[in-house]
Write an enzyme that holds these catalytic residues in place. Structure first.
Site, PDB file in Angstrom:
ATOM      1  N   GLY A  82       0.782  -1.234   0.000  1.00 50.57           N
ATOM      2  CA  GLY A  82       0.000   0.000   0.000  1.00 50.57           C
ATOM      3  C   GLY A  82       0.813   1.282   0.000  1.00 50.57           C
ATOM      4  N   GLU A 116       4.344  -6.307   1.735  1.00 47.60           N
ATOM      5  CA  GLU A 116       3.987  -6.757   0.381  1.00 47.60           C
ATOM      6  C   GLU A 116       3.795  -5.591  -0.575  1.00 47.60           C
ATOM      7  OE1 GLU A 116       1.130 -10.539   1.489  1.00 47.60           O
ATOM      8  OE2 GLU A 116       0.277  -8.566   1.193  1.00 47.60           O
ATOM      9  N   CYS A 137     -13.107   3.413 -28.421  1.00 48.01           N
ATOM     10  CA  CYS A 137     -14.432   4.001 -28.649  1.00 48.01           C
ATOM     11  C   CYS A 137     -15.109   4.164 -27.310  1.00 48.01           C
ATOM     12  CB  CYS A 137     -15.235   3.117 -29.580  1.00 48.01           C
ATOM     13  SG  CYS A 137     -14.652   3.315 -31.247  1.00 48.01           S
ATOM     14  N   GLU A 138     -14.723   5.207 -26.658  1.00 51.39           N
ATOM     15  CA  GLU A 138     -15.053   5.433 -25.257  1.00 51.39           C
ATOM     16  C   GLU A 138     -14.433   6.787 -24.944  1.00 51.39           C
ATOM     17  OE1 GLU A 138     -16.238   3.489 -21.668  1.00 51.39           O
ATOM     18  OE2 GLU A 138     -15.720   2.196 -23.347  1.00 51.39           O
ATOM     19  N   ARG A 193      -6.573   2.902 -15.423  1.00 50.72           N
ATOM     20  CA  ARG A 193      -6.634   3.539 -14.103  1.00 50.72           C
ATOM     21  C   ARG A 193      -7.333   4.910 -14.097  1.00 50.72           C
ATOM     22  NH1 ARG A 193      -3.124   4.755 -11.024  1.00 50.72           N
ATOM     23  NH2 ARG A 193      -3.988   3.872  -9.131  1.00 50.72           N
ATOM     24  N   GLY A 209       3.653  -3.523  -3.882  1.00 50.87           N
ATOM     25  CA  GLY A 209       3.647  -3.750  -5.323  1.00 50.87           C
ATOM     26  C   GLY A 209       4.002  -2.437  -5.995  1.00 50.87           C
ATOM     27  N   ARG A 210       3.092  -1.459  -5.838  1.00 47.54           N
ATOM     28  CA  ARG A 210       3.233  -0.161  -6.491  1.00 47.54           C
ATOM     29  C   ARG A 210       4.571   0.506  -6.199  1.00 47.54           C
ATOM     30  NH1 ARG A 210      -1.514   2.638  -7.673  1.00 47.54           N
ATOM     31  NH2 ARG A 210      -2.501   1.344  -6.106  1.00 47.54           N
TER      32      ARG A 210
HETATM   33  N1  LLP Z   1      -1.043  -7.216  -0.556  1.00 46.80           N
HETATM   34  C1  LLP Z   1      -2.349  -7.437  -0.768  1.00 46.80           C
HETATM   35  C2  LLP Z   1      -3.031  -8.466   0.005  1.00 46.80           C
HETATM   36  C3  LLP Z   1      -3.042  -6.671  -1.710  1.00 46.80           C
HETATM   37  O1  LLP Z   1      -4.327  -6.892  -1.909  1.00 46.80           O
HETATM   38  C4  LLP Z   1      -2.347  -5.697  -2.461  1.00 46.80           C
HETATM   39  C5  LLP Z   1      -3.037  -4.900  -3.466  1.00 46.80           C
HETATM   40  C6  LLP Z   1      -0.984  -5.522  -2.226  1.00 46.80           C
HETATM   41  C7  LLP Z   1      -0.356  -6.294  -1.253  1.00 46.80           C
HETATM   42  C8  LLP Z   1      -0.141  -4.514  -2.969  1.00 46.80           C
HETATM   43  O2  LLP Z   1      -0.582  -3.218  -2.825  1.00 46.80           O
HETATM   44  P1  LLP Z   1       0.331  -2.005  -3.364  1.00 46.80           P
HETATM   45  O3  LLP Z   1       1.606  -2.004  -2.566  1.00 46.80           O
HETATM   46  O4  LLP Z   1       0.595  -2.248  -4.800  1.00 46.80           O
HETATM   47  O5  LLP Z   1      -0.473  -0.793  -3.142  1.00 46.80           O
HETATM   48  N2  LLP Z   1      -5.604  -1.861  -9.152  1.00 46.80           N
HETATM   49  C9  LLP Z   1      -5.477  -0.871  -8.100  1.00 46.80           C
HETATM   50  C10 LLP Z   1      -4.734  -1.385  -6.911  1.00 46.80           C
HETATM   51  C11 LLP Z   1      -5.359  -2.619  -6.313  1.00 46.80           C
HETATM   52  C12 LLP Z   1      -4.527  -3.143  -5.196  1.00 46.80           C
HETATM   53  C13 LLP Z   1      -5.034  -4.467  -4.761  1.00 46.80           C
HETATM   54  N3  LLP Z   1      -4.257  -5.072  -3.757  1.00 46.80           N
HETATM   55  C14 LLP Z   1      -4.784   0.371  -8.684  1.00 46.80           C
HETATM   56  O6  LLP Z   1      -4.500   0.384  -9.867  1.00 46.80           O
HETATM   57  O7  LLP Z   1      -4.576   1.338  -7.980  1.00 46.80           O
END
Ligand code: LLP
Length: 424
Positions: free
Chosen positions: A234, A277, A348-349, A317, A279-280
């Site tokens: 997050g 965890e 087309c949107e 997004r 990701g982003r």
């Molecule tokens: N761990 C769990 C259990 C999660 O559900 C997620 C993201 C992460 C880690 C990683 O979160 P991050 O560090 O990437 O914020 N598609 C959306 C984001 C959905 C995130 C879902 N879960 C977007 O484009 O903003």
């Protein structure tokens, strides 16, 4: 004329070499972010592990980067799991997540030897135990709880509050831990939570840590030898100038403070290992998308629309979350920004990619580089309008090579079948 340089590469030359739309990913920037998190934990002397959230961006080469950097991986589907295994990532370093895992996925995860399965609901405890028994194995698990913390982020990506499809409510956490203890083929070693995505402030994580430490303690008093607390991901990034980048140093300092006060007052001296965890945070700023400008349409006195050869199919997004992006004109990087335009996709949107951005004068053939698109762009891409997905090129030092080939329209069509009554 100066071109926009990203991670030591001339982006206009990349667009020419690989064509557009093109996702560009920098391994150097990925590794910088990973090292930033490692250092922050090491400075505070916290035992930790980083589990990169594959949902943000995953393919075989990315799983190899994860492996090379000695971090772990969080997967949520058969596809992500098989990708990681194909890349040679040891199964033991993989955690299998998901709020609605299929029996097939649970079986595959256990048979592959994944390090942990994160149980997301009370009914999953029995399902994982039964499948593990049928396979003659004992599976390490974590339980995911919803800690009731509301982080300030978009409602769709806020996941730690109690009213959520994710996780076991705190009120059922103890009962769930007892169920795990009584189950013979699962071994509960940790608790997990994820309060949301794209969070700029560290404070919500301090509150979360306190809740999780209390739960950790309460479960351990039941003679369940937990060792881990997973705080999820997050961490927010900078999409626009002025955004606050998540301060990982402040984060680990806060965790250290909470750990210290826990150690001081807890009769149980076991210090949990902390897992995160992100990701982003790891992949977002490591990615840009290159587009070629096509139609430019001026509505006098109202707006100038500049259409590019990408769309919401490669970046959903803005449409989904009102996400905002910054961009530069790659081949006119030294030109003054002089006019406010709206960048649209080709679908087309009304797929506005960027509303009202001031850029140098754009003409057909110019290359637009949209920044910070590494996370949740490629991984959320679709074939809307039967558009083929862009290629992904990986940069490392002065090298550039494909990590995902451009999809062809034939590949988009490959699963089409003609029902018998439509055959001539
Ligand atoms: N761990 C769990 C259990 C999660 O559900 C997620 C993201 C992460 C880690 C990683 O979160 P991050 O560090 O990437 O914020 N598609 C959306 C984001 C959905 C995130 C879902 N879960 C977007 O484009 O903003």
């Amino acid at each position: 004329m100066t071109n926009y340089i990203f991670s030591n590469h001339d982006t206009t030359a990349l667009a020419k070499k690989y064509s557009t739309p093109l996702y560009v990913i920098s391994q150097d920037i990925i590794e910088k972010s990973i090292n930033e998190i490692k250092t922050a934990f090491e400075n505070e002397n916290i035992e930790y592990s980083i589990n990169y959230a594959g949902k943000a961006f995953l393919n075989t080469a990315m799983a190899k980067i994860v492996n090379k950097n000695g971090i772990n991986l969080d997967v949520v589907s058969e596809g992500e799991l098989l990708t990681a295994l194909a890349a040679g990532l040891p199964a033991e370093r993989i955690t299998f997540h998901g709020s609605n895992k299929t029996d097939r996925e649970i079986t595959l995860a256990i048979n592959s030897g994944v390090g942990k399965i994160t149980i997301d609901s009370v009914d999953e405890i029995k399902r994982v135990d039964t499948i593990a028994r049928s396979l003659g194995k004992v599976q390490k698990v974590h339980i995911r709880v919803s800690p009731g913390v509301e982080a300030h982020t978009h409602e769709y990506i806020q996941t730690g509050k109690t009213d959520s499809k994710f996780g076991i409510p705190l009120s059922q956490a103890i009962q769930s831990a007892i169920m795990c203890k009584e189950a013979e083929n699962i071994n509960l070693t940790g608790i997990h939570c994820h309060i949301g995505s794209s969070i700029a402030a560290v404070d919500p994580f301090g509150v979360t840590m306190r809740v999780m430490l209390e739960l950790f303690y309460n479960i351990r008093t039941l003679d369940i030898p937990l060792t881990d607390i997973n705080l999820g991901g997050g961490f927010g990034v900078v999409y626009l100038k002025g955004d606050t980048r998540f301060d990982v140093n402040a984060y680990t300092k806060l965790l250290r403070k909470e750990l210290d006060s826990y150690i001081a007052k807890s009769p149980d001296k076991t210090v949990p290992k902390i897992m995160v965890e992100p990701g982003r945070f790891i992949i977002s700023e490591a990615g840009i998308t290159l587009y070629t400008v096509g139609t430019v349409k001026e509505i006098p006195g109202i707006r100038k629309y500049v259409s590019v050869d990408g769309s919401l199919a490669d970046n959903p997004r803005p449409a989904l979350y009102q996400a905002v992006y910054d961009a530069v004109v790659a081949n006119k990087y030294d030109e003054e920004p002089v006019e406010c335009v709206t960048i649209s996709g080709r679908a087309c949107e009304t797929d506005t990619l960027i509303k009202d951005i001031t850029l140098p004068v754009l003409e057909r053939g110019d290359i637009l580089a949209v920044k910070c698109t590494g996370a949740y762009n490629y991984s959320m891409a679709s074939n809307y309008n039967r558009l083929a997905k862009p290629a992904v090129v990986l940069l490392k030092g002065d090298k550039d090579e494909l990590m995902v080939k451009r999809e062809t329209v034939q590949q988009v069509m490959q699963n089409d079948v003609i029902p018998s009554w439509l055959e001539e």
